[in-house]
Design an enzyme around this catalytic site. Structure first.
Site, mmCIF file in Angstrom:
data_model
loop_
_atom_site.group_PDB
_atom_site.id
_atom_site.type_symbol
_atom_site.label_atom_id
_atom_site.label_comp_id
_atom_site.label_asym_id
_atom_site.label_seq_id
_atom_site.Cartn_x
_atom_site.Cartn_y
_atom_site.Cartn_z
ATOM 1 N N ASP A 38 0.863 -1.195 0.000
ATOM 2 C CA ASP A 38 0.000 0.000 0.000
ATOM 3 C C ASP A 38 0.892 1.234 0.000
ATOM 4 O O ASP A 38 1.823 1.341 0.793
ATOM 5 C CB ASP A 38 -0.962 0.027 1.195
ATOM 6 C CG ASP A 38 -2.185 0.880 0.886
ATOM 7 O OD1 ASP A 38 -3.282 0.322 0.765
ATOM 8 O OD2 ASP A 38 -2.033 2.120 0.732
ATOM 9 N N ASP A 73 4.619 2.553 -4.897
ATOM 10 C CA ASP A 73 3.556 2.980 -5.807
ATOM 11 C C ASP A 73 3.493 1.976 -6.963
ATOM 12 O O ASP A 73 4.427 1.871 -7.756
ATOM 13 C CB ASP A 73 3.920 4.387 -6.317
ATOM 14 C CG ASP A 73 3.028 4.864 -7.439
ATOM 15 O OD1 ASP A 73 2.024 4.190 -7.750
ATOM 16 O OD2 ASP A 73 3.352 5.935 -8.005
ATOM 17 N N ILE A 74 2.388 1.253 -7.073
ATOM 18 C CA ILE A 74 2.302 0.212 -8.107
ATOM 19 C C ILE A 74 1.979 0.778 -9.502
ATOM 20 O O ILE A 74 1.939 0.019 -10.472
ATOM 21 C CB ILE A 74 1.303 -0.923 -7.741
ATOM 22 C CG1 ILE A 74 -0.025 -0.393 -7.231
ATOM 23 C CG2 ILE A 74 1.927 -1.877 -6.746
ATOM 24 C CD1 ILE A 74 -0.920 0.233 -8.212
ATOM 25 N N TYR A 164 -12.015 6.838 -14.359
ATOM 26 C CA TYR A 164 -12.155 5.607 -13.551
ATOM 27 C C TYR A 164 -12.840 4.509 -14.370
ATOM 28 O O TYR A 164 -12.393 3.360 -14.411
ATOM 29 C CB TYR A 164 -12.984 5.968 -12.322
ATOM 30 C CG TYR A 164 -13.249 4.870 -11.336
ATOM 31 C CD1 TYR A 164 -12.300 4.509 -10.393
ATOM 32 C CD2 TYR A 164 -14.476 4.212 -11.314
ATOM 33 C CE1 TYR A 164 -12.567 3.517 -9.463
ATOM 34 C CE2 TYR A 164 -14.745 3.229 -10.389
ATOM 35 C CZ TYR A 164 -13.792 2.880 -9.458
ATOM 36 O OH TYR A 164 -14.052 1.898 -8.539
ATOM 37 N N LYS A 168 -11.376 0.920 -15.495
ATOM 38 C CA LYS A 168 -12.008 -0.321 -15.037
ATOM 39 C C LYS A 168 -12.418 -1.210 -16.219
ATOM 40 O O LYS A 168 -12.381 -2.442 -16.114
ATOM 41 C CB LYS A 168 -13.219 -0.009 -14.156
ATOM 42 C CG LYS A 168 -12.849 0.620 -12.801
ATOM 43 C CD LYS A 168 -11.838 -0.208 -12.046
ATOM 44 C CE LYS A 168 -11.772 0.090 -10.565
ATOM 45 N NZ LYS A 168 -10.645 -0.622 -9.895
ATOM 46 N N THR A 198 -16.540 1.324 2.239
ATOM 47 C CA THR A 198 -15.158 1.759 2.490
ATOM 48 C C THR A 198 -15.140 3.274 2.379
ATOM 49 O O THR A 198 -16.140 3.882 2.016
ATOM 50 C CB THR A 198 -14.201 1.186 1.432
ATOM 51 O OG1 THR A 198 -14.539 1.780 0.168
ATOM 52 C CG2 THR A 198 -14.264 -0.322 1.323
HETATM 53 N N1 LIG Z 1 -15.726 0.126 -2.313
HETATM 54 C C1 LIG Z 1 -16.510 -0.141 -3.343
HETATM 55 O O1 LIG Z 1 -17.757 -0.244 -3.219
HETATM 56 C C2 LIG Z 1 -15.903 -0.336 -4.697
HETATM 57 C C3 LIG Z 1 -16.772 -0.376 -5.820
HETATM 58 C C4 LIG Z 1 -16.230 -0.637 -7.081
HETATM 59 C C5 LIG Z 1 -14.857 -0.840 -7.203
HETATM 60 N N2 LIG Z 1 -14.036 -0.764 -6.117
HETATM 61 C C6 LIG Z 1 -12.601 -0.977 -6.311
HETATM 62 O O2 LIG Z 1 -12.089 -1.778 -5.249
HETATM 63 C C7 LIG Z 1 -10.738 -1.379 -4.977
HETATM 64 C C8 LIG Z 1 -10.576 -1.084 -3.495
HETATM 65 O O3 LIG Z 1 -11.385 0.008 -3.156
HETATM 66 P P1 LIG Z 1 -11.653 0.451 -1.629
HETATM 67 O O4 LIG Z 1 -13.058 0.883 -1.595
HETATM 68 O O5 LIG Z 1 -11.145 -0.564 -0.680
HETATM 69 O O6 LIG Z 1 -10.732 1.781 -1.560
HETATM 70 P P2 LIG Z 1 -9.801 2.402 -0.389
HETATM 71 O O7 LIG Z 1 -9.594 3.824 -0.758
HETATM 72 O O8 LIG Z 1 -10.379 2.068 0.945
HETATM 73 O O9 LIG Z 1 -8.431 1.589 -0.542
HETATM 74 C C9 LIG Z 1 -7.587 1.733 -1.658
HETATM 75 C C10 LIG Z 1 -6.159 1.581 -1.190
HETATM 76 O O10 LIG Z 1 -5.286 1.662 -2.354
HETATM 77 C C11 LIG Z 1 -4.117 2.341 -1.966
HETATM 78 N N3 LIG Z 1 -3.435 2.899 -3.150
HETATM 79 C C12 LIG Z 1 -3.853 3.938 -3.906
HETATM 80 N N4 LIG Z 1 -2.953 4.196 -4.883
HETATM 81 C C13 LIG Z 1 -1.960 3.289 -4.743
HETATM 82 C C14 LIG Z 1 -0.757 3.039 -5.460
HETATM 83 N N5 LIG Z 1 -0.409 3.809 -6.506
HETATM 84 N N6 LIG Z 1 0.037 2.020 -5.060
HETATM 85 C C15 LIG Z 1 -0.315 1.240 -3.992
HETATM 86 N N7 LIG Z 1 -1.430 1.453 -3.261
HETATM 87 C C16 LIG Z 1 -2.254 2.456 -3.639
HETATM 88 C C17 LIG Z 1 -4.606 3.411 -1.009
HETATM 89 O O11 LIG Z 1 -3.558 3.919 -0.184
HETATM 90 C C18 LIG Z 1 -5.699 2.683 -0.231
HETATM 91 O O12 LIG Z 1 -5.212 2.139 0.981
HETATM 92 C C19 LIG Z 1 -10.439 -0.208 -5.916
HETATM 93 O O13 LIG Z 1 -9.783 -0.672 -7.072
HETATM 94 C C20 LIG Z 1 -11.807 0.317 -6.256
HETATM 95 O O14 LIG Z 1 -11.824 1.014 -7.475
HETATM 96 C C21 LIG Z 1 -14.529 -0.490 -4.867
#
Ligand SMILES: NC(=O)c1ccc[n+]([C@@H]2O[C@H](COP(=O)([O-])OP(=O)(O)OC[C@H]3O[C@@H](n4cnc5c(N)ncnc54)[C@H](O)[C@@H]3O)[C@@H](O)[C@H]2O)c1
Length: 305
Positions: A38, A73-74, A164, A168, A198
């Site tokens: 992360d 950073d990925i 986004y 996706k 989240t």
């Molecule tokens: N929460 C939802 O309902 C939902 C819906 C559709 C898609 N998603 C997808 O699920 C995934 C997780 O979402 P979430 O809700 O847990 O979000 P979140 O913001 O709680 O967690 C995302 C994490 O990714 C990390 N991150 C961001 N950029 C980064 C990078 N360059 N390198 C490494 N780490 C990095 C952040 O620090 C964070 O801890 C995402 O890809 C999001 O698009 C979530």
């Protein structure tokens, strides 16, 4: 602790918070050794800190599991490579990678800047490529492994998140390409479209009708990472998980076709033939949008209660 992933080495990006954290904890609880990646950024990708990944490693260790942190950073090639190299150098192999990391920079398309487009596409789409690229090279040699990308229902389109949505959609095509290209090496690839509470979903302006917890998503991911899913031939799939619901998305396919007669198509001939033959396939999200706009109009009428 269960043993669904006993002996496996799993790397999870974005594992410091939200869904990624739940996946990392669940994988460790099922017996996997986990690389917790992360970058520790805000929802918009700003202000990185390594503490977020390290905190999840401590949680896993406190529960009796094994984990190592990578705060890179990925979206950079070196970051994706470091995630996979850390798995191999620390634990000797990599059996699964789960690319969860993501950020949001919301803006209407006509106002979106390059600074809002590039980092979002880089974090989601390139950030899945960097890890898949490094992991698939190892998995090809191992003749086994699982790649998991994170997409969204918004791959169908989004009013104010074209960046986004495009990323996706790209992840789904990347996952399908990985499934095709790595099939003969015994490697599977699937995508998950979650709906879970989240900090990211708290930013969504509309009420989500079906939503669950990060732990619901983690259960599906653990299954997809397991021998059971590989033995059941699960590859090239896109699954939604929203609380109690799991759904599979259709593979894209041509719906209807029509062939030109004689000397081929002209715009005039297409205008005559197309509507009554191949026609259109209405966008479900456009109908939902129209219904939401109508509901908002009704609510704002003076006599609305
Ligand atoms: N929460 C939802 O309902 C939902 C819906 C559709 C898609 N998603 C997808 O699920 C995934 C997780 O979402 P979430 O809700 O847990 O979000 P979140 O913001 O709680 O967690 C995302 C994490 O990714 C990390 N991150 C961001 N950029 C980064 C990078 N360059 N390198 C490494 N780490 C990095 C952040 O620090 C964070 O801890 C995402 O890809 C999001 O698009 C979530």
């Amino acid at each position: 602790m269960g043993n669904f992933l006993a002996g496996k080495v799993i790397a999870v990006t974005g594992a410091g918070r939200g869904i990624g954290r739940a996946v990392a904890l669940a994988a460790a609880a099922e017996g996997a050794k986990v690389v917790v990646n992360d970058y520790g950024v805000a929802v918009d990708g700003a202000s990185p800190t390594s503490e977020v990944a390290e905190a999840v490693v401590k949680e896993i260790e406190a529960a009796g599991g094994e984990a190592v942190a990578v705060a890179d950073d990925i979206s950079a090639m070196a970051g994706g490579q470091r995630v996979v190299d850390t798995a191999v150098e620390t634990y000797g192999r990599v059996d699964g990678v789960v690319c969860v990391a993501g950020i949001l920079r919301e803006r209407m398309l006509f106002n979106m800047t390059e600074e809002e487009w590039d980092p979002v596409v880089a974090t989601h789409l390139k950030g899945t490529f960097t890890v898949f690229r490094a992991a698939s090279a190892v998995m090809r040699r191992q003749r086994s492994g699982t790649l998991i990308g994170f997409t969204s229902g918004n791959h169908q389109g989004s009013v104010a998140q074209a960046n986004y949505s495009a990323a996706k959609g790209g992840i789904i095509s990347l996952v399908r390409s990985a499934a095709l290209g790595l099939h003969k090496y015994g490697v599977t690839a699937n995508a998950v479209a979650p709906v879970a509470r989240t900090r990211m979903s708290a930013n969504v302006p509309v009420r989500l009708a079906e939503i669950g917890e990060p732990e619901d998503v983690a259960a599906l991911v653990v299954y997809l990472l397991s021998e059971r899913a590989a033995a059941q031939g699960v590859t090239g799939q896109v699954y939604t998980v929203a609380g109690a619901k799991i759904a599979v998305w259709a593979q894209p396919r041509e719906l209807r076709s029509v062939y030109a007669e004689g000397s081929g198509w002209t715009p005039e001939r297409i205008a005559e033939v197309l509507p009554g033959s191949v026609g259109t396939d209405p966008m479900p999200m456009l109908s939902e949008l129209a219904a939401m706009e109508e509901a908002a109009r009704a609510a704002s009428r003076p006599n609305a209660r």
